[in-house]
Write an enzyme that holds these catalytic residues in place. Sequence first.
Site, short mmCIF file in Angstrom:
data_model
loop_
_atom_site.label_atom_id
_atom_site.label_comp_id
_atom_site.label_asym_id
_atom_site.label_seq_id
_atom_site.Cartn_x
_atom_site.Cartn_y
_atom_site.Cartn_z
N CYS A 385 -45.29 -22.20 39.89
CA CYS A 385 -46.09 -21.02 39.58
C CYS A 385 -45.59 -20.38 38.28
O CYS A 385 -45.83 -20.91 37.20
CB CYS A 385 -46.09 -20.05 40.76
SG CYS A 385 -47.53 -18.97 40.74
N HIS A 514 -47.66 -23.22 45.30
CA HIS A 514 -46.32 -23.11 45.89
C HIS A 514 -46.11 -24.19 46.95
O HIS A 514 -46.34 -23.92 48.14
CB HIS A 514 -46.15 -21.73 46.53
CG HIS A 514 -46.07 -20.62 45.53
ND1 HIS A 514 -44.87 -20.17 45.03
CD2 HIS A 514 -47.03 -19.89 44.93
CE1 HIS A 514 -45.10 -19.19 44.15
NE2 HIS A 514 -46.41 -19.00 44.08
N GLU A 516 -43.50 -25.22 48.29
CA GLU A 516 -42.43 -24.90 49.25
C GLU A 516 -42.99 -24.32 50.55
O GLU A 516 -42.37 -24.41 51.60
CB GLU A 516 -41.41 -23.94 48.62
CG GLU A 516 -41.87 -22.49 48.40
CD GLU A 516 -42.62 -22.27 47.08
OE1 GLU A 516 -43.10 -23.25 46.48
OE2 GLU A 516 -42.74 -21.09 46.66
N1 GLN Z 1 -46.86 -13.61 37.80
C1 GLN Z 1 -47.53 -14.88 37.69
C2 GLN Z 1 -49.01 -14.78 38.00
O1 GLN Z 1 -49.46 -13.83 38.57
C3 GLN Z 1 -46.86 -15.91 38.60
C4 GLN Z 1 -46.97 -15.59 40.04
C5 GLN Z 1 -46.08 -16.44 40.88
O2 GLN Z 1 -45.17 -17.10 40.39
N2 GLN Z 1 -46.30 -16.44 42.17
O3 GLN Z 1 -49.76 -15.67 37.66
#
Ligand code: GLN
Length: 545
Positions: A385, A514, A516
């Site tokens: 992310c 994600h 994980e």
């Molecule tokens: N802040 C970034 C976004 O909103 C990444 C978010 C995250 O890593 N969950 O895209």
Amino acid sequence: MSKYIFITGGVVSGLGKGITAASIGTLLQARGHSVTIMKMDPYVNVDAGTMSPLQHGEVFVTDDGAETDLDLGHYERFIDRSLTGANNITTGQVYGAVIERERRGGYDGSTVQVIPHVTNEIKDRIRKVATESQADIVLVEVGGTVGDIESLPFLEAIRQFRTDVGAQNTAYIHVTLIPHLPMTGELKTKPTQHSVAELRSIGIQPDIIVCRSGYPLSDDMKEKIALFCNVEKRAVISNLDAKSIYEVPVMLENEGLGKILEKQLNLPPREPDLSEWEEIARKIAHPKHRCTIAIVGKYVSLHDAYKSVAEALHHGGLANDASVDILWVDSDKLCGASREQVAEILEPAHGILVPGGAGGKGSIEGKLKAIRYARENKVPFFGICLGLQCAVIEIARSVLGLEDANSTEFDPDTAHPVVDLMPEQKARENAGDARTWMRRGLYECRLKPGSIPWKAYGVEYIEERHRHRFEINPMYVQRLAQAGFEPVGIWPARGLIEILELQGHPWFLGTQFHPELLSRPNRPHPLFREFVAAALRQAAEVQGQ
Ligand code: GLN
């Protein structure tokens, strides 16, 4: 009809009540019962989405995109079942619903009160999870510690539950701490007695007491606790500190917890099949290989902020018969560091992972340095992310020469917004609707045949969980690909980037989702399995030098 197990906590918070609840789920499932687990959080927030990771640990996102307590992650990992937002109830949700109904005139003129209206709302929500999940047994963990003011409506609701559904369909388990006094070497039962007394004063007599301690409880102590707390001696269960949380189910089974629950809930006695968990415990105790993986993040001072990432790395280790040591690196500290200092800090790592997160200029610059180190020194790298977004910024700056490339999250005026909001999002954001436009929950991704993820998953279409607002800007994707950072996973519906893979590097991958959140000890996530495998190759290479 479902049966219900209620789990409360006493003495102190942070006892590992969530792991105990999750492990009980495992024991029942190993007997062939279907199980679901829910958490009632007495805080007033509507959900965990707005809470600081440093206070509350990670926000666990479910398939349906709900932002929940991290204990739901433990539940999913231990019962290998995907839960939904309904499995996490908070005071904010309960009062929100009651107040909304009151405004609609839904209470027919009556005075709306904590008992019965708030408690009924809580009970309805528990029953709804039972009905929708069709589970034989619903485990309900009450967050916080008995004695907290905000827990009272939840405790009252579970107290009423026994009257509603019958004693043979309910079990109350109280998890407490047995402290050890280092001066005299004694274990102390008094706090447990007091906490059970407190629970009984509000009408709940626990059936089972689970005692967390660093040392085994003697027979005498169990007898004493049984006597003072009014439970059978065999219902006093010792839950010792374990080397790994995945040893807890087998440990609790050996203490007889499964059998007592069968009796309490009037279930037919069955032999549990815990072979999978025994195998996991064996692998943890005797790893064949070892490697170190650095997690470079802003919130490393609280490891719970990256709970699922850390667990997924351990699962990746299990898949490779290896133990993974985590090197926690504060990205803020890398910010001002020279190249030599960065190399010195990251030198022990055979793999580098930059997890999800939000802004903070210093921490972003620190992450970029870690990514550059991994890229240039051919150390396996996994960006998740925000970690992917940072890898894009790093490559845009260092390889494409777009010096001020950035995400508009950190620099709204950058000349090269390589990470940005999409036009339809911008319209919503301008209307003050930022949070509702997060991409949250499951989204589809198509994998490029021949790529690392395609080989890892062994299929072309996957679904993974998301929680972000910003996207890799499509205007830069072609240039990134020319620099070797190739799109290998795409969200087909919108054509947006899900995964980028760096060519000419042993293992360098970034995912917008994600992974994980979907990893389980018995089904390690394919990308974590392959990332740890790459780190082990790196470790072998370093050793060979
Ligand atoms: N802040 C970034 C976004 O909103 C990444 C978010 C995250 O890593 N969950 O895209």
